[in-house]
Structure formats: structure tokens, C-alpha cells
Design a protein around this motif. Structure first.
Motif, PDB file in Angstrom:
ATOM      1  N   LEU A   1      49.446  33.780  50.847  1.00 40.84           N
ATOM      2  CA  LEU A   1      49.816  32.389  51.084  1.00 40.84           C
ATOM      3  C   LEU A   1      49.719  32.034  52.566  1.00 40.84           C
ATOM      4  N   GLU A   2      50.180  32.947  53.421  1.00 37.90           N
ATOM      5  CA  GLU A   2      50.143  32.690  54.855  1.00 37.90           C
ATOM      6  C   GLU A   2      48.710  32.661  55.372  1.00 37.90           C
ATOM      7  N   LYS A   3      47.861  33.558  54.868  1.00 36.32           N
ATOM      8  CA  LYS A   3      46.451  33.570  55.282  1.00 36.32           C
ATOM      9  C   LYS A   3      45.758  32.275  54.863  1.00 36.32           C
TER      10      LYS A   3
ATOM     11  N   GLN B   1      55.202  41.201  45.902  1.00 36.89           N
ATOM     12  CA  GLN B   1      55.677  39.955  46.483  1.00 36.89           C
ATOM     13  C   GLN B   1      55.215  39.793  47.928  1.00 36.89           C
ATOM     14  N   ARG B   2      55.244  40.899  48.675  1.00 33.28           N
ATOM     15  CA  ARG B   2      54.793  40.838  50.068  1.00 33.28           C
ATOM     16  C   ARG B   2      53.299  40.505  50.132  1.00 33.28           C
TER      17      ARG B   2
ATOM     18  N   GLU C   1      58.829  26.424  46.352  1.00 32.83           N
ATOM     19  CA  GLU C   1      57.463  26.570  45.851  1.00 32.83           C
ATOM     20  C   GLU C   1      56.942  27.988  46.090  1.00 32.83           C
ATOM     21  N   VAL C   2      57.181  28.518  47.293  1.00 32.84           N
ATOM     22  CA  VAL C   2      56.723  29.868  47.639  1.00 32.84           C
ATOM     23  C   VAL C   2      57.443  30.919  46.797  1.00 32.84           C
TER      24      VAL C   2
ATOM     25  N   LEU D   1      61.144  34.093  54.827  1.00 33.43           N
ATOM     26  CA  LEU D   1      61.008  34.857  53.589  1.00 33.43           C
ATOM     27  C   LEU D   1      60.539  36.291  53.846  1.00 33.43           C
ATOM     28  N   LYS D   2      59.871  36.501  54.961  1.00 37.91           N
ATOM     29  CA  LYS D   2      59.435  37.863  55.293  1.00 37.91           C
ATOM     30  C   LYS D   2      60.635  38.793  55.494  1.00 37.91           C
TER      31      LYS D   2
END
Length: 344
Positions: A296-298, A289-290, A189-190, A280-281
């Protein structure tokens, strides 16, 4: 002493000795298994004491994984001859011989019980095939269990302990597999989100398309290399890990993810997602992308804070409710006591 299993004619003996393929059929060995057979190293005196025209199970064979049998015959000159070979449990059982020791029986029981657990787990309502698979696996295990108890190889408590241990192991493996599967689904999904062109790139592409249309230039005939390069640059770091899914496969994946999230706590799901994002990082990402990954993480961390805040408020509210209930009960009791005093 050796145990006679079955009779053997002279012609059969000759055929088996001369053609090992026939011996393999006779012993019911799978065709891909190697069969060991040769003339038996038995003295003439010992051989005279063994009746001819039979297949014998040797006493030492009872503890072997591949039991040994002895084939004895008499040739045209009246001379006895013996040939020894491996046999199989199927062959021995077909002649009412069961050389399975306690160790072998335990392996059989464990394998059969695990097969039953797997069939039970896969059983679905209204699915006849899955129901039959479960019923057959259960019957197989019950028969093995009954034999083990009848032969007094195991006590009921020993079998119950084995079942409990295997059930716990099966559930532990199942939960670990579900966790890994969920992380893979979330990762997909990510990656899909990261592969999508940024808003800026999309806007530039649309604006460029409008300009080309006004100028009367077809973008299909004269594709922009810069546009293609920009899109490829954004896809390159993640496209190798991204699986190509049909709409149906994606729908199934999202449904499985939702089911997993409903079965497990928010904190566990949050932890699994953070592990995927951390993985993924480590990819060689583009700036775009980053940036998406960071957003997404926030968003996930914000969701966690809101969840923790709500949890804290509910806990506080529950504490207040209990306190209020206790005091209300005490006041009611006090009022009842005062009323009784006044009535007196």
C-alpha cells in the motif's frame, strides 16, 4: 443604595425561610444547584431604615456571578427581620434588573456568536430544522449585540474584531477536526485491507475445500483447526482497532474521504496518509499484514512520483507556452512595423 426588586408578603417570607425548596423556586434556581441562604447579619438600627415586605438587590451584587438579594419582613410582634440569599440573572431580569457587567456581557456575546457559527456550519439546504436553528441562533446574537451597543459597553469596531477572531478560531478548529477525521477514515480502510487473508491463504482454503468435497467430508462438521488458526493469526493484530461497519456506514465514510480529497491538495492528502501508515507500522503485525502494508505504501509513493512528474511537466509546458506567446507577439509586432514601412 439597595434596589427594590419585588414585593413580598409575610406568608411568603415565612414559607421561604422555613423551606428552602420554595426559596429555590422563587429564585428560579435549577434544582441541581445548591442555594445559599441565611439570616442577614444586619444591625437593628440599619434594618429600621429598610422598608418591610420587599426583596432588594444589594448594591454590591451588581458585580457578582450569583447576585445577592435581601428579603425583609415584619413578624407578628412587629419586629423586622431580614433574610439574604443568592439570586439568578433570570430572576433579576424578570424584574427589569440587569446586573451583567462588561466581562459577563463579553462572555455572553462570544458564546452566542460561536453558537451561531456552529448552527450556520450545520445548516443544510431543504432541512427546515437546521435552518430554524441557524435563524434562532442568529437572532439571539443580534439581540445581544444590539443591547451591548445600546448600553455602550462595546464599540462596533470592538465587536467586529471579536467576530473576526472567533471566526478564524472556528475555521482553524474545523480544519483540524476534518484532518483528524480523514486520517481515522483512511486508517479504517487500510486496516480492512490488512485484515483480509492473503492470496496464498485464500487459495489454500479453496483447494482444501475442493479436496474435502471430493473425499465426501463436510468442512462444517469437521472444521480444520489449522485453517481457523491461520485466519485468526492474520486478524489478531488489527481486529482490536478495526471498527465494525455496516455497508451504509462504509459508503458514507468513503464519500467523506472523497469529499476531503477534493477540497485539499494532493500533497496534503499524501502527507496525512503517510502519517497513518507510519502509525500502523508500529502494530504487532504478521508477515502477511506487513507485506500488505508495504504494498500500500509503495503504491502511494508511486502515485506521488507520478503526480510530481505530471506537475513538473505542466509547469514546463506553461513556461514554454508563455515564452512562445511572448515571441509570437514580438514577431507579430515586427511584421506589422515592416508592413507599415512598405506602405509608406
Amino acid at each position: 443604595m439597595m434596589k427594590k426588586i419585588t414585593s413580598l408578603s409575610n406568608d411568603q417570607f415565612k414559607t421561604l425561610v422555613s423551606d428552602k425548596r420554595e426559596l429555590k423556586k422563587f429564585m428560579k434556581h435549577p434544582q441541581n444547584e445548591k442555594i445559599e441562604a441565611d439570616w442577614a447579619n444586619i444591625s437593628e438600627k440599619q434594618l429600621q431604615d429598610i422598608p418591610s415586605g420587599a426583596v432588594y438587590l444589594t448594591q454590591s451584587a451588581l458585580g457578582e456571578e450569583k447576585p445577592q438579594v435581601l428579603l425583609v419582613s415584619t413578624d407578628e410582634r412587629g419586629q423586622k427581620q431580614a433574610y439574604e440569599s443568592e439570586a439568578t440573572l433570570d430572576f433579576l431580569k424578570s424584574h427589569d434588573v440587569n446586573p451583567v457587567l462588561e466581562k459577563d456581557r463579553e462572555t455572553q456575546l462570544k458564546t452566542s456568536y460561536i453558537t451561531f457559527l456552529q448552527a450556520h456550519d450545520k445548516e443544510k439546504p431543504q432541512d427546515i430544522d437546521s435552518m430554524l436553528a441557524r435563524v434562532n441562533a442568529e437572532n439571539d446574537y443580534v439581540m445581544l449585540k444590539s443591547s451591548a451597543l445600546k448600553e455602550k459597553q462595546f464599540t462596533p469596531d470592538q465587536l467586529k474584531g471579536m467576530e473576526n477572531e472567533l471566526s478564524h478560531q472556528f475555521q482553524a478548529r474545523k480544519q483540524a477536526q476534518e484532518k483528524d477525521r480523514y486520517q481515522e477514515d483512511y486508517k479504517q480502510e487500510v486496516l480492512e485491507v490488512m485484515q483480509q487473508p492473503s492470496e496464498e491463504t485464500q487459495y489454500k482454503q479453496m483447494f482444501k475445500q475442493n479436496l474435502l468435497a471430493q473425499l465426501g467430508i463436510s468442512s462444517e462438521k469437521d472444521p480444520s483447526k489449522e485453517e481457523k488458526n491461520a485466519a485468526e493469526a492474520e486478524k489478531a493484530p488489527v481486529e482490536k482497532q478495526l471498527k465494525q461497519e455496516t455497508p451504509q456506514e462504509k459508503e458514507q465514510r468513503l464519500a467523506k474521504m472523497k469529499e476531503f480529497e477534493q477540497k485539499h491538495s494532493f500533497d496534503k492528502v499524501y502527507k496525512l496518509k503517510k502519517e497513518v501508515l507510519q502509525e500502523l507500522k508500529g502494530l504487532n503485525l504478521t508477515d502477511s499484514q506487513r507485506e500488505k502494508l508495504t504494498k500500500l505504501e509503495k503504491a502511494l509513493d508511486t502515485e506521488k512520483k507520478d503526480h510530481d512528474k505530471q506537475k513538473k511537466e505542466e509547469k514546463s509546458q506553461n513556461g514554454f507556452t508563455k515564452f512562445f506567446a511572448r515571441n509570437s507577439g514580438a514577431n507579430s509586432s515586427k511584421k506589422r512595423k515592416e508592413t507599415q514601412e512598405m506602405e509608406r
